[in-house]
Design a protein around this motif. Structure first.
Motif, PDB file in Angstrom:
ATOM      1  N   ALA A   1       1.010  -1.098  -0.094  1.00 52.43           N
ATOM      2  CA  ALA A   1      -0.354  -0.136  -0.267  1.00 52.43           C
ATOM      3  C   ALA A   1       0.869   1.370  -0.310  1.00 52.43           C
ATOM      4  CB  ALA A   1      -1.144  -0.351   1.267  1.00 52.43           C
ATOM      5  N   LEU A   2       1.793   1.327   0.842  1.00 54.81           N
ATOM      6  CA  LEU A   2       2.820   2.478   1.005  1.00 54.81           C
ATOM      7  C   LEU A   2       3.547   2.225  -0.766  1.00 54.81           C
ATOM      8  CD1 LEU A   2       3.845   2.079   4.373  1.00 54.81           C
ATOM      9  CD2 LEU A   2       2.998   4.108   3.486  1.00 54.81           C
ATOM     10  N   ALA A   3       4.022   1.731  -1.041  1.00 47.42           N
ATOM     11  CA  ALA A   3       4.355   1.612  -2.598  1.00 47.42           C
ATOM     12  C   ALA A   3       3.389   1.659  -3.655  1.00 47.42           C
ATOM     13  CB  ALA A   3       5.390   0.169  -2.727  1.00 47.42           C
ATOM     14  N   ALA A   4       2.844   1.882  -3.772  1.00 46.41           N
ATOM     15  CA  ALA A   4       1.674   2.392  -4.606  1.00 46.41           C
ATOM     16  C   ALA A   4       0.944   3.892  -3.979  1.00 46.41           C
ATOM     17  CB  ALA A   4       0.276   1.484  -4.646  1.00 46.41           C
ATOM     18  N   SER A   5       1.495   3.878  -3.108  1.00 47.81           N
ATOM     19  CA  SER A   5       0.398   5.317  -2.975  1.00 47.81           C
ATOM     20  C   SER A   5       1.327   6.299  -3.081  1.00 47.81           C
ATOM     21  CB  SER A   5       0.171   5.828  -1.081  1.00 47.81           C
ATOM     22  OG  SER A   5       1.583   5.965  -0.521  1.00 47.81           O
ATOM     23  N   PRO A   6       1.156   7.840  -3.774  1.00 45.36           N
ATOM     24  CA  PRO A   6       1.743   8.804  -4.270  1.00 45.36           C
ATOM     25  C   PRO A   6       2.387   9.481  -2.228  1.00 45.36           C
ATOM     26  CG  PRO A   6       0.154   9.062  -4.070  1.00 45.36           C
ATOM     27  CD  PRO A   6       0.231   7.923  -3.985  1.00 45.36           C
ATOM     28  N   VAL A   7       3.917   8.861  -2.694  1.00 51.53           N
ATOM     29  CA  VAL A   7       4.614   9.147  -1.449  1.00 51.53           C
ATOM     30  C   VAL A   7       4.687  10.985  -1.251  1.00 51.53           C
ATOM     31  CG1 VAL A   7       7.137   9.136   0.626  1.00 51.53           C
ATOM     32  CG2 VAL A   7       5.521   7.548  -0.327  1.00 51.53           C
ATOM     33  N   LEU A   8       5.393  11.255  -2.340  1.00 48.19           N
ATOM     34  CA  LEU A   8       5.323  12.893  -2.288  1.00 48.19           C
ATOM     35  C   LEU A   8       4.342  13.819  -2.000  1.00 48.19           C
ATOM     36  CD1 LEU A   8       8.500  12.124  -4.653  1.00 48.19           C
ATOM     37  CD2 LEU A   8       8.679  12.744  -2.077  1.00 48.19           C
ATOM     38  N   ALA A   9       3.186  12.620  -2.427  1.00 45.60           N
ATOM     39  CA  ALA A   9       1.364  14.076  -2.329  1.00 45.60           C
ATOM     40  C   ALA A   9       1.743  14.918  -1.542  1.00 45.60           C
ATOM     41  CB  ALA A   9       0.368  13.166  -2.890  1.00 45.60           C
ATOM     42  N   PHE A  10       0.920  16.279  -1.485  1.00 45.47           N
ATOM     43  CA  PHE A  10       0.606  17.019  -0.588  1.00 45.47           C
ATOM     44  C   PHE A  10      -0.421  17.611  -0.777  1.00 45.47           C
ATOM     45  CE2 PHE A  10       0.082  21.270   0.724  1.00 45.47           C
ATOM     46  CZ  PHE A  10       0.173  21.339   1.715  1.00 45.47           C
ATOM     47  N   THR A  11      -1.470  17.354   0.719  1.00 46.78           N
ATOM     48  CA  THR A  11      -3.031  17.744   0.449  1.00 46.78           C
ATOM     49  C   THR A  11      -2.908  19.818   1.277  1.00 46.78           C
ATOM     50  OG1 THR A  11      -3.009  15.165   0.918  1.00 46.78           O
ATOM     51  CG2 THR A  11      -5.204  17.067   1.363  1.00 46.78           C
ATOM     52  N   ALA A  12      -3.514  19.974   0.645  1.00 52.28           N
ATOM     53  CA  ALA A  12      -3.864  21.346   0.306  1.00 52.28           C
ATOM     54  C   ALA A  12      -5.165  21.648   1.954  1.00 52.28           C
ATOM     55  CB  ALA A  12      -4.283  22.315   0.282  1.00 52.28           C
ATOM     56  N   SER A  13      -5.399  22.759   2.548  1.00 55.85           N
ATOM     57  CA  SER A  13      -6.030  23.028   4.208  1.00 55.85           C
ATOM     58  C   SER A  13      -7.471  22.927   2.559  1.00 55.85           C
ATOM     59  CB  SER A  13      -6.188  24.371   3.967  1.00 55.85           C
ATOM     60  OG  SER A  13      -6.344  25.175   3.071  1.00 55.85           O
ATOM     61  N   ASN A  14      -7.401  22.564   1.807  1.00 60.36           N
ATOM     62  CA  ASN A  14      -9.315  22.829   1.150  1.00 60.36           C
ATOM     63  C   ASN A  14      -9.051  21.143   0.247  1.00 60.36           C
ATOM     64  OD1 ASN A  14      -7.640  22.710  -0.854  1.00 60.36           O
ATOM     65  ND2 ASN A  14      -8.003  24.286  -1.895  1.00 60.36           N
ATOM     66  N   TYR A  15      -8.308  20.790   1.125  1.00 58.28           N
ATOM     67  CA  TYR A  15      -8.166  18.752   0.481  1.00 58.28           C
ATOM     68  C   TYR A  15      -8.195  18.105  -0.927  1.00 58.28           C
ATOM     69  CZ  TYR A  15     -10.233  19.443   5.038  1.00 58.28           C
ATOM     70  OH  TYR A  15     -11.039  19.859   6.475  1.00 58.28           O
ATOM     71  N   MET A  16      -6.974  19.363  -1.589  1.00 59.74           N
ATOM     72  CA  MET A  16      -7.012  18.830  -3.066  1.00 59.74           C
ATOM     73  C   MET A  16      -6.020  18.132  -3.110  1.00 59.74           C
ATOM     74  SD  MET A  16      -9.254  20.782  -5.209  1.00 59.74           S
ATOM     75  CE  MET A  16      -8.373  21.463  -6.577  1.00 59.74           C
ATOM     76  N   ARG A  17      -5.039  17.503  -3.644  1.00 57.47           N
ATOM     77  CA  ARG A  17      -3.992  16.815  -4.005  1.00 57.47           C
ATOM     78  C   ARG A  17      -3.375  17.192  -4.034  1.00 57.47           C
ATOM     79  NH1 ARG A  17      -3.461  12.959   0.158  1.00 57.47           N
ATOM     80  NH2 ARG A  17      -2.017  12.001  -1.255  1.00 57.47           N
ATOM     81  N   VAL A  18      -2.038  17.499  -4.030  1.00 56.16           N
ATOM     82  CA  VAL A  18      -0.993  17.557  -5.471  1.00 56.16           C
ATOM     83  C   VAL A  18       0.594  17.078  -5.297  1.00 56.16           C
ATOM     84  CG1 VAL A  18       0.743  20.204  -5.456  1.00 56.16           C
ATOM     85  CG2 VAL A  18      -1.073  20.721  -4.582  1.00 56.16           C
TER      86      VAL A  18
END
Length: 137
Positions: free
Chosen positions: A16-33
């Motif tokens: 699961a950790l390998a499949a998830s975007p480890v470098l992803a960021f979630t903003a305060s408005n819940y948008m993923r970057v």
């Protein structure tokens, strides 16, 4: 090792950790970057997102990383369309580097449809307060 008795659980966790975007960021408005490459990143929409939500997430991501200051311009380098880093229909790509060959004069409206559109990091970050009830007094 702790995982010897729980091999299956550990294997699933690692997968699961390998499949998830480890470098992803979630903003305060819940948008993923998600980073696209070293200079471009993608803001992936959530349901009901408006243009300001994309700009908000872009600014928060850059400020969180320490990649920018309040006066730095953030540029739209790929208009709203299918995500490249996630299985979503709506995403826009941004960079601190102006795209070449396009008009980068700021428009009168905030857009995620016109490549070259740009805002200062401070102006983009101000979009976070429009509808986020957590920041209202």
């Amino acid at each position: 090792m702790i995982c010897t008795s729980l091999k299956t659980l550990c294997a699933l966790t690692v997968a699961a950790l390998a499949a998830s975007p480890v470098l992803a960021f979630t903003a305060s408005n819940y948008m993923r970057v998600n980073p696209v490459n070293t200079s471009v990143f993608e803001v992936v929409a959530r349901g009901g997102a408006r243009p300001g939500d994309y700009w908000c997430a872009a600014a928060e991501y850059l400020l969180y990383k320490g990649s920018t200051n309040a006066t730095q311009r953030i540029y739209l380098v790929r208009e709203l369309g299918a995500a490249e880093t996630a299985n979503r229909r709506s995403a826009a790509q941004f960079s601190l580097q102006a795209p070449s060959g396009v008009d980068t004069n700021p428009g009168v409206t905030m857009s995620v449809q016109r490549v070259g559109e740009n805002l200062s990091a401070a102006m983009a970050r101000d979009q976070c307060y429009d509808r986020d009830w957590r920041w209202k007094p």
